[in-house]
Enzyme design. Structure first.
Site, PDB file in Angstrom:
ATOM      1  N   CYS A   2       0.506  30.588 -41.079  1.00  0.00           N
ATOM      2  CA  CYS A   2       1.577  30.761 -42.036  1.00  0.00           C
ATOM      3  C   CYS A   2       2.909  30.869 -41.285  1.00  0.00           C
ATOM      4  O   CYS A   2       2.991  31.514 -40.243  1.00  0.00           O
ATOM      5  CB  CYS A   2       1.437  32.000 -42.921  1.00  0.00           C
ATOM      6  SG  CYS A   2      -0.025  31.984 -43.941  1.00  0.00           S
ATOM      7  N   ARG A  27       2.295  25.746 -38.503  1.00  0.00           N
ATOM      8  CA  ARG A  27       1.566  27.007 -38.621  1.00  0.00           C
ATOM      9  C   ARG A  27       0.664  27.055 -39.860  1.00  0.00           C
ATOM     10  O   ARG A  27      -0.071  28.019 -40.059  1.00  0.00           O
ATOM     11  CB  ARG A  27       2.560  28.185 -38.691  1.00  0.00           C
ATOM     12  CG  ARG A  27       3.466  28.269 -37.495  1.00  0.00           C
ATOM     13  CD  ARG A  27       4.438  29.421 -37.659  1.00  0.00           C
ATOM     14  NE  ARG A  27       3.740  30.685 -37.677  1.00  0.00           N
ATOM     15  CZ  ARG A  27       3.397  31.395 -36.616  1.00  0.00           C
ATOM     16  NH1 ARG A  27       3.708  30.939 -35.414  1.00  0.00           N
ATOM     17  NH2 ARG A  27       2.766  32.528 -36.729  1.00  0.00           N
ATOM     18  N   TRP A  74      -1.164  28.920 -44.666  1.00  0.00           N
ATOM     19  CA  TRP A  74      -2.501  28.529 -44.227  1.00  0.00           C
ATOM     20  C   TRP A  74      -3.420  29.559 -44.890  1.00  0.00           C
ATOM     21  O   TRP A  74      -3.422  30.727 -44.517  1.00  0.00           O
ATOM     22  CB  TRP A  74      -2.607  28.595 -42.708  1.00  0.00           C
ATOM     23  CG  TRP A  74      -3.899  28.084 -42.165  1.00  0.00           C
ATOM     24  CD1 TRP A  74      -4.203  26.783 -41.869  1.00  0.00           C
ATOM     25  CD2 TRP A  74      -5.059  28.851 -41.817  1.00  0.00           C
ATOM     26  NE1 TRP A  74      -5.481  26.707 -41.394  1.00  0.00           N
ATOM     27  CE2 TRP A  74      -6.034  27.951 -41.344  1.00  0.00           C
ATOM     28  CE3 TRP A  74      -5.376  30.202 -41.882  1.00  0.00           C
ATOM     29  CZ2 TRP A  74      -7.287  28.360 -40.928  1.00  0.00           C
ATOM     30  CZ3 TRP A  74      -6.631  30.612 -41.464  1.00  0.00           C
ATOM     31  CH2 TRP A  74      -7.575  29.694 -40.993  1.00  0.00           C
ATOM     32  N   ASN A 100       2.845  36.766 -43.422  1.00  0.00           N
ATOM     33  CA  ASN A 100       1.924  36.085 -42.508  1.00  0.00           C
ATOM     34  C   ASN A 100       1.022  37.165 -41.932  1.00  0.00           C
ATOM     35  O   ASN A 100       1.505  38.127 -41.346  1.00  0.00           O
ATOM     36  CB  ASN A 100       2.744  35.402 -41.401  1.00  0.00           C
ATOM     37  CG  ASN A 100       1.912  34.981 -40.192  1.00  0.00           C
ATOM     38  OD1 ASN A 100       2.411  34.970 -39.079  1.00  0.00           O
ATOM     39  ND2 ASN A 100       0.674  34.629 -40.396  1.00  0.00           N
ATOM     40  N   GLY A 101      -0.293  37.000 -42.131  1.00  0.00           N
ATOM     41  CA  GLY A 101      -1.244  37.991 -41.607  1.00  0.00           C
ATOM     42  C   GLY A 101      -2.323  38.264 -42.633  1.00  0.00           C
ATOM     43  O   GLY A 101      -2.494  37.493 -43.584  1.00  0.00           O
ATOM     44  N   GLU A 487     -12.934  18.949 -24.014  1.00  0.00           N
ATOM     45  CA  GLU A 487     -11.582  18.835 -24.574  1.00  0.00           C
ATOM     46  C   GLU A 487     -11.388  17.471 -25.264  1.00  0.00           C
ATOM     47  O   GLU A 487     -10.780  17.392 -26.335  1.00  0.00           O
ATOM     48  CB  GLU A 487     -10.551  19.063 -23.456  1.00  0.00           C
ATOM     49  CG  GLU A 487      -9.102  18.867 -23.817  1.00  0.00           C
ATOM     50  CD  GLU A 487      -8.588  19.751 -24.959  1.00  0.00           C
ATOM     51  OE1 GLU A 487      -9.287  20.677 -25.390  1.00  0.00           O
ATOM     52  OE2 GLU A 487      -7.489  19.457 -25.445  1.00  0.00           O
ATOM     53  N   LYS A 491     -10.442  17.029 -29.179  1.00  0.00           N
ATOM     54  CA  LYS A 491      -9.246  16.281 -29.630  1.00  0.00           C
ATOM     55  C   LYS A 491      -9.628  15.277 -30.707  1.00  0.00           C
ATOM     56  O   LYS A 491      -8.946  15.145 -31.714  1.00  0.00           O
ATOM     57  CB  LYS A 491      -8.613  15.493 -28.475  1.00  0.00           C
ATOM     58  CG  LYS A 491      -7.666  16.120 -27.520  1.00  0.00           C
ATOM     59  CD  LYS A 491      -6.400  16.700 -28.017  1.00  0.00           C
ATOM     60  CE  LYS A 491      -6.590  18.037 -28.660  1.00  0.00           C
ATOM     61  NZ  LYS A 491      -6.541  19.198 -27.890  1.00  0.00           N
ATOM     62  N   GLU A 494     -10.605  17.061 -34.007  1.00  0.00           N
ATOM     63  CA  GLU A 494      -9.453  17.700 -34.659  1.00  0.00           C
ATOM     64  C   GLU A 494      -8.604  16.735 -35.463  1.00  0.00           C
ATOM     65  O   GLU A 494      -8.199  17.038 -36.566  1.00  0.00           O
ATOM     66  CB  GLU A 494      -8.518  18.305 -33.593  1.00  0.00           C
ATOM     67  CG  GLU A 494      -8.933  19.618 -33.033  1.00  0.00           C
ATOM     68  CD  GLU A 494      -7.899  20.134 -32.039  1.00  0.00           C
ATOM     69  OE1 GLU A 494      -7.521  21.297 -32.153  1.00  0.00           O
ATOM     70  OE2 GLU A 494      -7.468  19.380 -31.128  1.00  0.00           O
ATOM     71  N   HIS A 510     -31.314  16.502 -22.068  1.00  0.00           N
ATOM     72  CA  HIS A 510     -31.978  17.649 -22.709  1.00  0.00           C
ATOM     73  C   HIS A 510     -31.661  17.718 -24.206  1.00  0.00           C
ATOM     74  O   HIS A 510     -31.697  18.785 -24.788  1.00  0.00           O
ATOM     75  CB  HIS A 510     -31.569  18.945 -22.018  1.00  0.00           C
ATOM     76  CG  HIS A 510     -31.958  18.978 -20.574  1.00  0.00           C
ATOM     77  ND1 HIS A 510     -33.268  19.060 -20.166  1.00  0.00           N
ATOM     78  CD2 HIS A 510     -31.206  18.885 -19.448  1.00  0.00           C
ATOM     79  CE1 HIS A 510     -33.307  19.033 -18.842  1.00  0.00           C
ATOM     80  NE2 HIS A 510     -32.068  18.927 -18.385  1.00  0.00           N
ATOM     81  N   LYS A 609      -1.576  25.592 -35.855  1.00  0.00           N
ATOM     82  CA  LYS A 609      -1.366  25.655 -34.416  1.00  0.00           C
ATOM     83  C   LYS A 609      -1.457  27.068 -33.877  1.00  0.00           C
ATOM     84  O   LYS A 609      -1.948  27.303 -32.791  1.00  0.00           O
ATOM     85  CB  LYS A 609      -0.003  25.056 -34.069  1.00  0.00           C
ATOM     86  CG  LYS A 609       0.174  24.916 -32.580  1.00  0.00           C
ATOM     87  CD  LYS A 609       1.086  23.799 -32.224  1.00  0.00           C
ATOM     88  CE  LYS A 609       1.070  23.539 -30.741  1.00  0.00           C
ATOM     89  NZ  LYS A 609      -0.168  22.896 -30.320  1.00  0.00           N
TER      90      LYS A 609
HETATM   91  C1  G6P Z   1      -5.538  26.565 -32.439  1.00  0.00           C
HETATM   92  C2  G6P Z   1      -4.831  25.298 -32.034  1.00  0.00           C
HETATM   93  C3  G6P Z   1      -5.365  24.812 -30.694  1.00  0.00           C
HETATM   94  C4  G6P Z   1      -5.240  25.911 -29.656  1.00  0.00           C
HETATM   95  C5  G6P Z   1      -5.902  27.198 -30.107  1.00  0.00           C
HETATM   96  C6  G6P Z   1      -5.554  28.359 -29.191  1.00  0.00           C
HETATM   97  O1  G6P Z   1      -6.858  26.291 -32.731  1.00  0.00           O
HETATM   98  O2  G6P Z   1      -5.005  24.298 -33.018  1.00  0.00           O
HETATM   99  O3  G6P Z   1      -4.630  23.683 -30.283  1.00  0.00           O
HETATM  100  O4  G6P Z   1      -5.831  25.484 -28.465  1.00  0.00           O
HETATM  101  O5  G6P Z   1      -5.445  27.558 -31.409  1.00  0.00           O
HETATM  102  O6  G6P Z   1      -4.184  28.602 -29.283  1.00  0.00           O
HETATM  103  P1  G6P Z   1      -3.298  29.229 -28.147  1.00  0.00           P
HETATM  104  O7  G6P Z   1      -1.906  29.228 -28.714  1.00  0.00           O
HETATM  105  O8  G6P Z   1      -3.817  30.613 -27.927  1.00  0.00           O
HETATM  106  O9  G6P Z   1      -3.422  28.387 -26.938  1.00  0.00           O
END
Ligand code: G6P
Length: 614
Positions: A2, A27, A74, A100-101, A487, A491, A494, A510, A609
Site C-alpha cells: 500500500c 507498492r 494491496w 498502510n499496515g 532467481e 523472475k 513473477e 532426483h 514491491k
Molecule cells: C517482494 C518483491 C521482490 C523482493 C522481495 C524482498 O516480494 O516483489 O522483488 O525481492 O519483496 O524485498 P526487499 O525489499 O526486502 O529486498
C-alpha cells in the site's frame, strides 16, 4: 505494501496526490482513492483497479482543495473492490483515513465498536481504526491528536496512517509503526507525507522520517510538531534527500524493468564506487568499518532476507564461505523469526533488503538484535527502516528500483556481498595477496562485461519469441549459479505467470527429470569455470529426453554449443563473480517473454514491491 500520500499547503492537492500515487503504485495497485477537503466538505473518490481508473472517476468531479490524502492498495483484509479501497470515513464522515499496515486486533476492536452502535461499510481493519478514533473523540471530548494517540495505544499491529478532519481542515495527523512514512517540509511550512520519498522529491528536499510510534501534527504554515504515543514531545530531525528526479522516471524505456536491467553497468559501478582502490589494493566498506573485527571473529554469519534478496544471500553464502572460511547460513526471514532460532552474541546477522522495509526481514533482525547478535544491513533505500535498525551496514547505491521484479538491486546486492567477502578475507588472511588483487581487478571489470553482454539482448529476444507460449520452464545451475537458476525461475514466474522452477543441476535427476519432454524448455547455466563438465553431463541428460536447452555459456564455448538448442554467450569471468553476468540474460528472457504475452511487466498481478506485511 500500500502506498500513501498526503498534502497540506497552499497548492491544489489533487494533482500532487495523483502524481504521488502513480509513483507509489509499485507498492500495490488493486484499488486507489483520494479524499480532499474543500469549503468544509470532504470529497472522497475511490475505485478498484489502477490509479488511472481513479483519475477517470474523478475527472468529472470536484477535485479542488489544498488538503488531501491518497492511497493505492494491496489488499490484506477484504477483497480489492471499491468499498474496501481507501480512504475510509469515520462513522460521522467528519474524518477520513488512509492506512498502510495491518491492525491485528481489529476483529475484537470491531466487536466492541459494534456493541456501541458503530456500523461498518467495508471489511477492512482500517475502517475499524478510524471508527475507534472517533469513538474516543466523542466519548472523552479530547482533540483529534489525543484521540489518535489513545487509539494507537489500543492497537496491535503495523500502521502508517494519515487522517484529515473536515472540522479542522488546516491540519493533517500522521503516525507510524512498522510501516514507513516520510514527511516533506516545503515552502512556508506546507507538508507532503508519503510511504517513500518519490512523491516528494520534486517539491522539497527537506524530510523527516517518522520513527515507530511517533505522531506528526502537520498544520499549514506552522512548524512540524512530533510526539510519541506516550505523549512525549520529540524534536524533529530534518534530513536532506539525495535522490534525483531522473532516477525515478523511465527515461525513454518502455518499462522501468528494462531501464533497470540496462542500468546495471552503472548500478554495479555505483555499488563499488569509492570502495575499491586498485592501486593500493584496498577494499573498504566505510559503513561497517567499526564492526569489521566482529565479522572477522564471527563464529557464524546468518543471512536473512526474502525473495530476490534471499537469492542474493545464497550467492553471498558461497562467496563468504569460499573466501573468508566463516560458516554461513541463509534463512528466509519469515522462517527464521518464527522457529526459535539459535542466535549467539558471536553471530553476525546480515539483513539484505532492497526496500529496507520488508516486514519479515525487519522482524528477523529485531529478534537477532534482542539476542545480542551484531546486525549488518545491505539495503538500497537510503534511510529505510532496516538500514536504521542495524548496527552498521552498506548501501547498495543501485538507485531507485521501480519495477516490481527486482533486477539491478540483485546485482548490486551481490556486488556489495563480493566486496564484503573480499575485504574480510583479506583482513583475515584467508586468501593470498595476489589472489586478492587479481579478484579486485576482476570485480572492477564487471561493469564493462555487463555492458558487453547487454548486446546479446537481440538474441535473447529471439529466443523469447520461440518459448513465449511454454507453460513450464526449468532452470538449472550449479555452485555459484544455483542461486541464479532460482532467481531466473522466480523472475519468469513473477512477470510472465509461466510456472518455472530452479534446481541445482545435479538434483534434476532426483525428480524434475520426470517432467522433461519435448515441450519443456530447460535453461542451463553452463559457464566455463563453474563445474563445466558436470553441467555438460546434465545437459546431455536433458537432451536424451528431448528437452529443449537454452544455455548460458562463456564466449567461445564449443562443447555446449554443439548440444544446446540455443546459446547465449557471456564474457569470460571468474566463477565467483559469474552471477553478476549470468543473471542478466535471465532477466531479459523473462522481460521479453512477459512483454510478448501482454503482461504488465512493471506491476505484475498480485505482487507488490515493498512487502510491509507478514
Ligand atoms: C517482494 C518483491 C521482490 C523482493 C522481495 C524482498 O516480494 O516483489 O522483488 O525481492 O519483496 O524485498 P526487499 O525489499 O526486502 O529486498
Amino acid at each position: 505494501m500500500c502506498g500513501i500520500v498526503a498534502y497540506i499547503g497552499e497548492k491544489q492537492a489533487y494533482p500532487i496526490l495523483i502524481k504521488g500515487l502513480k509513483r507509489l503504485e509499485y507498492r500495490g495497485y488493486d484499488s486507489s482513492g483520494v479524499a480532499l477537503i474543500a469549503k468544509g466538505v470532504i470529497h472522497l473518490y475511490k475505485k478498484q483497479g489502477k490509479v488511472i481508473e481513479l483519475e477517470n472517476l474523478a475527472s468529472s468531479q470536484n477535485t479542488l482543495g489544498t488538503v488531501g490524502i491518497g492511497h493505492t492498495r494491496w489488499a490484506t483484509h477484504g477483497l480489492p473492490n471499491d468499498v474496501n479501497a481507501h480512504p475510509h470515513y469515520s462513522g460521522s464522515e467528519n474524518l477520513a483515513i488512509i492506512h498502510n499496515g495491518i491492525i491485528e486486533n481489529y476483529a475484537s476492536l470491531k466487536e466492541g465498536l459494534k456493541l456501541r452502535g458503530h456500523l461498518f461499510k467495508s471489511e477492512t481493519d482500517t475502517e475499524v481504526l478510524i471508527h475507534l478514533i472517533e469513538d474516543i473523540q466523542q466519548n472523552t471530548h479530547v482533540d483529534l491528536t489525543e484521540a489518535v494517540r489513545m487509539a494507537l495505544n489500543k492497537v496491535v499491529g503495523a500502521y502508517a496512517i494519515v487522517i484529515i478532519d473536515k472540522n479542522n481542515p488546516d491540519t493533517l495527523i500522521a503516525a507510524k509503526k512498522s510501516s514507513p512514512l516520510v514527511i516533506g517540509i516545503g515552502e512556508n511550512n506546507e507538508f507532503y507525507v508519503a510511504s517513500d520519498a518519490t512523491p516528494i522529491i520534486e517539491y522539497t528536499r527537506n524530510v523527516v522520517y517518522l520513527e515507530d510510534e511517533q505522531i506528526a501534527i502537520l498544520t499549514k504554515g506552522k512548524e512540524i510538531e512530533l510526539k510519541n504515543i506516550k505523549n512525549q514531545h520529540i524534536t524533529p530531525y530534518i534530513q536532506e534527500l539525495e535522490m534525483q528526479l531522473e532516477a525515478i522516471e523511465k527515461g525513454g524505456y518502455e518499462h522501468f524493468m528494462l531501464k533497470e536491467i540496462y542500468e546495471q553497468p552503472v548500478s554495479i559501478r555505483n555499488s563499488m564506487r569509492g570502495r575499491i582502490d586498485l592501486n593500493k589494493g584496498i577494499v573498504s566498506l566505510g559503513g561497517i568499518r567499526d564492526y569489521e573485527q566482529k565479522i572477522i571473529n564471527a563464529e557464524r554469519i546468518i543471512i536473512v532476507a526474502c525473495g530476490t534478496s534471499w537469492h542474493a544471500g545464497l550467492v553471498g553464502e558461497y562467496l563468504l564461505e569460499d573466501l573468508t572460511r566463516i560458516p554461513v547460513e541463509v534463512e528466509y526471514a519469515s522462517e527464521f523469526r518464527y522457529r526459535n532460532p539459535i542466535i549467539r552474541e558471536s553471530d553476525v546477522v546480515i539483513a539484505i533488503s532492497q526496500s529496507g522495509e520488508t516486514a519479515d526481514t525487519l522482524a528477523a533482525i529485531k529478534l537477532a538484535k534482542e539476542k545480542g547478535a551484531t546486525i549488518i544491513g545491505i539495503c538500497n533505500v537510503v534511510g529505510s527502516t532496516i538500514s536504521r535498525e542495524t548496527h552498521a551496514g552498506s548501501y547498495t547505491h543501485a538507485g531507485p528500483e521501480i519495477g516490481v521484479a527486482s533486477t539491478k538491486a540483485f546485482t548490486s546486492q551481490v556486488t556489495v556481498l563480493s566486496l564484503l567477502a573480499l575485504s574480510i578475507a583479506h583482513k583475515k588472511g584467508t586468501i593470498s595477496e595476489s589472489k586478492f588483487r587479481s579478484l579486485l581487478i576482476e570485480l572492477n571489470s564487471i561493469p564493462e562485461k555487463v555492458e558487453q553482454l547487454l548486446a546479446s539482448d537481440i538474441q535473447v529476444k529471439h529466443i523469447s519469441s520461440i518459448f513465449k507460449d511454454a507453460t513450464n520452464f526449468l532452470y538449472l545451475g550449479r555452485g555459484y549459479n544455483f542461486p541464479v537458476a532460482l532467481e531466473g525461475a522466480l523472475k519468469l514466474k513473477e512477470i510472465s505467470y509461466i510456472h518455472a522452477e530452479g534446481y541445482p543441476a545435479a538434483e534434476m535427476k532426483h525428480g524434475p527429470i520426470a517432467l522433461i519432454d519435448s515441450n519443456m524448455p530447460v535453461v542451463v547455466i553452463a559457464t566455463k569455470k563453474g563445474n563445466y563438465e558436470k553441467v555438460v553431463s546434465n545437459i546431455e541428460e536433458v537432451k536424451a529426453r528431448n528437452g529443449k536447452i537454452i544455455a548460458i555459456v562463456t564466449k567461445g564455448d564449443v562443447d555446449v554449443k554443439a548440444i544446446a538448442d540455443y546459446v547465449i554467450e557471456i564474457p569470460e569471468v571468474e566463477d565467483l563473480f559469474s552471477p553478476l553476468l549470468t543473471s542478466i540474460p535471465l532477466q531479459l528472457l523473462s522481460y521479453h517473454i512477459a512483454v510478448m504475452r501482454g503482461c504488465n511487466v512493471d506491476q505484475p498481478r498480485n505482487l507488490a514491491k515493498s512487502v510491509t506485511v507478514e
